[in-house]
Motif scaffolding. Structure first.
Motif, PDB file in Angstrom:
ATOM      1  N   UNK A   7      26.259  16.641 -40.280  1.00  0.00           N
ATOM      2  CA  UNK A   7      26.816  16.993 -38.969  1.00  0.00           C
ATOM      3  C   UNK A   7      25.983  16.339 -37.877  1.00  0.00           C
ATOM      4  N   UNK A   8      26.667  15.691 -36.910  1.00  0.00           N
ATOM      5  CA  UNK A   8      25.980  15.008 -35.818  1.00  0.00           C
ATOM      6  C   UNK A   8      26.634  15.435 -34.509  1.00  0.00           C
ATOM      7  N   UNK A   9      25.905  16.199 -33.687  1.00  0.00           N
ATOM      8  CA  UNK A   9      26.417  16.668 -32.404  1.00  0.00           C
ATOM      9  C   UNK A   9      26.032  15.671 -31.313  1.00  0.00           C
ATOM     10  N   UNK A  10      27.022  15.243 -30.528  1.00  0.00           N
ATOM     11  CA  UNK A  10      26.766  14.366 -29.383  1.00  0.00           C
ATOM     12  C   UNK A  10      27.046  15.162 -28.114  1.00  0.00           C
ATOM     13  N   UNK A  11      26.009  15.385 -27.338  1.00  0.00           N
ATOM     14  CA  UNK A  11      26.113  16.221 -26.147  1.00  0.00           C
ATOM     15  C   UNK A  11      26.374  15.390 -24.896  1.00  0.00           C
ATOM     16  N   UNK A  12      27.243  15.926 -24.015  1.00  0.00           N
ATOM     17  CA  UNK A  12      27.573  15.232 -22.780  1.00  0.00           C
ATOM     18  C   UNK A  12      27.183  15.977 -21.515  1.00  0.00           C
TER      19      UNK A  12
ATOM     20  N   UNK B 152      22.298  22.822 -28.294  1.00  0.00           N
ATOM     21  CA  UNK B 152      22.660  21.919 -29.386  1.00  0.00           C
ATOM     22  C   UNK B 152      21.450  21.646 -30.278  1.00  0.00           C
ATOM     23  N   UNK B 153      20.273  21.579 -29.676  1.00  0.00           N
ATOM     24  CA  UNK B 153      19.073  21.361 -30.483  1.00  0.00           C
ATOM     25  C   UNK B 153      18.813  22.547 -31.404  1.00  0.00           C
TER      26      UNK B 153
ATOM     27  N   UNK C  38      18.962  22.941 -35.759  1.00  0.00           N
ATOM     28  CA  UNK C  38      17.799  23.489 -36.459  1.00  0.00           C
ATOM     29  C   UNK C  38      18.195  24.690 -37.312  1.00  0.00           C
ATOM     30  N   UNK C  39      19.016  25.580 -36.725  1.00  0.00           N
ATOM     31  CA  UNK C  39      19.422  26.783 -37.438  1.00  0.00           C
ATOM     32  C   UNK C  39      20.370  26.462 -38.590  1.00  0.00           C
ATOM     33  N   UNK C  40      21.226  25.454 -38.410  1.00  0.00           N
ATOM     34  CA  UNK C  40      22.221  25.134 -39.432  1.00  0.00           C
ATOM     35  C   UNK C  40      21.563  24.802 -40.759  1.00  0.00           C
ATOM     36  N   UNK C  41      20.511  23.996 -40.726  1.00  0.00           N
ATOM     37  CA  UNK C  41      19.880  23.589 -41.989  1.00  0.00           C
ATOM     38  C   UNK C  41      19.030  24.712 -42.580  1.00  0.00           C
ATOM     39  N   UNK C  42      18.731  25.733 -41.793  1.00  0.00           N
ATOM     40  CA  UNK C  42      18.041  26.900 -42.342  1.00  0.00           C
ATOM     41  C   UNK C  42      19.022  27.839 -43.039  1.00  0.00           C
TER      42      UNK C  42
ATOM     43  N   UNK D 233      21.304  16.121 -33.452  1.00  0.00           N
ATOM     44  CA  UNK D 233      21.898  16.314 -32.125  1.00  0.00           C
ATOM     45  C   UNK D 233      21.247  15.355 -31.148  1.00  0.00           C
ATOM     46  N   UNK D 234      22.026  14.901 -30.188  1.00  0.00           N
ATOM     47  CA  UNK D 234      21.481  14.046 -29.138  1.00  0.00           C
ATOM     48  C   UNK D 234      22.315  14.222 -27.877  1.00  0.00           C
ATOM     49  N   UNK D 235      21.709  13.880 -26.749  1.00  0.00           N
ATOM     50  CA  UNK D 235      22.437  13.701 -25.502  1.00  0.00           C
ATOM     51  C   UNK D 235      22.601  12.205 -25.324  1.00  0.00           C
TER      52      UNK D 235
END
Length: 259
Positions: free
Chosen positions: A109-114, A122-123, A127-131, A140-142
């Motif tokens: 999963x790759x979140x692209x923030x705008x 998003x950060x 982090x929580x998803x993989x836990x 995740x990135x902006x």
């Protein structure tokens, strides 16, 4: 190969989710001065993602583009006009989206923030998803921050808000939505405290500061379509590079036979 999640059947998802990287854009619905539409952040993140997905750097990466989350954390823009989720609500939305995608078979999963107001959420979401899930990779990135300040044309006003950066991008990608006759002549003349970089790493917030500057952080009148075209290409290239690195570094997740 690029596919859109909304256009896939359940069989398509079952057959391709494990190998794919699902890209999840997130935008916002908030005031952008008198000259830009409320959907600016959503329009721009979708444009950058679409442009990046077409670049040669991703020609070998199986991408699935999820629908954009169009509402973010924008409480600081309610002085004028916005539809906002509280930070805890947005984080819950991102948790549910991530869990649903994993349950549907996606492993990367790759979140692209705008929108700047979404960054912390998003950060934390990735982090929580993989836990919560084994055999999963997330990033995740902006889109404006990729590559660091040295890759920005004007780092002192990037990304800003409704100023040179966003207005230039909108002129290049959605010119019909830019109200050029409404660009404030003195926008950003006395920039907001939270946009200053006197001390690196320091965050300062003052009540009422957004309203004081009229919701525009720097001179939008300096924006040009030519700058916007250059910015769009540069941001797309940086996003494509980041996605390519993520794809390479997470191949073991996609190929794990025990997952």
């Amino acid at each position: 190969m690029i596919r859109r999640l909304t256009e896939m059947s359940r069989g398509d998802v079952l057959n391709s989710a494990r190998a794919a990287i699902v890209v999840c854009p997130i935008g916002a619905l908030e005031q952008h001065g008198p000259h830009l539409p409320l959907g600016t952040d959503t329009f721009l993140v979708e444009t950058v993602v679409a442009r990046a997905a077409q670049l040669p750097a991703l020609s070998e990466s199986p991408l699935v583009i999820a629908p954009t989350v169009p509402i973010g954390s924008s409480g600081h823009h309610l002085f004028a006009a916005a539809v906002s989720l509280r930070a805890e609500t947005l984080l819950s939305v991102l948790r549910d989206v991530g869990d649903s995608l994993v349950a549907s078979g996606f492993r990367r999963l790759f979140i692209v923030n705008g929108h700047g107001g979404n960054e912390e959420c998003v950060q934390l979401a990735v982090k929580e998803l993989v836990l919560r899930h084994e055999h999963v990779a997330a990033a995740a990135c902006s889109y404006w921050a990729l590559g660091g300040r040295e890759m920005q044309l004007r780092p002192e006003v990037t990304p800003g808000h409704a100023g040179w950066f966003e207005t230039s991008l909108m002129l290049a990608s959605h010119a019909d939505l830019v109200r050029s006759d409404q660009v404030p002549a003195d926008s950003g003349a006395t920039g907001p405290v939270f946009a200053r970089r006197d001390i690196a790493g320091l965050t300062v917030q003052i009540a009422g500061e957004w309203a004081r500057v009229g919701g525009v952080t720097d001179p939008a009148g300096e924006a040009t379509e030519s700058d916007g075209r250059l910015l769009l290409q540069q941001r797309a290239e940086q996003l494509a590079a980041a996605l390519a690195i993520f794809a390479s570094q997470t191949e073991s997740v996609a190929n794990d036979p025990t997952a």
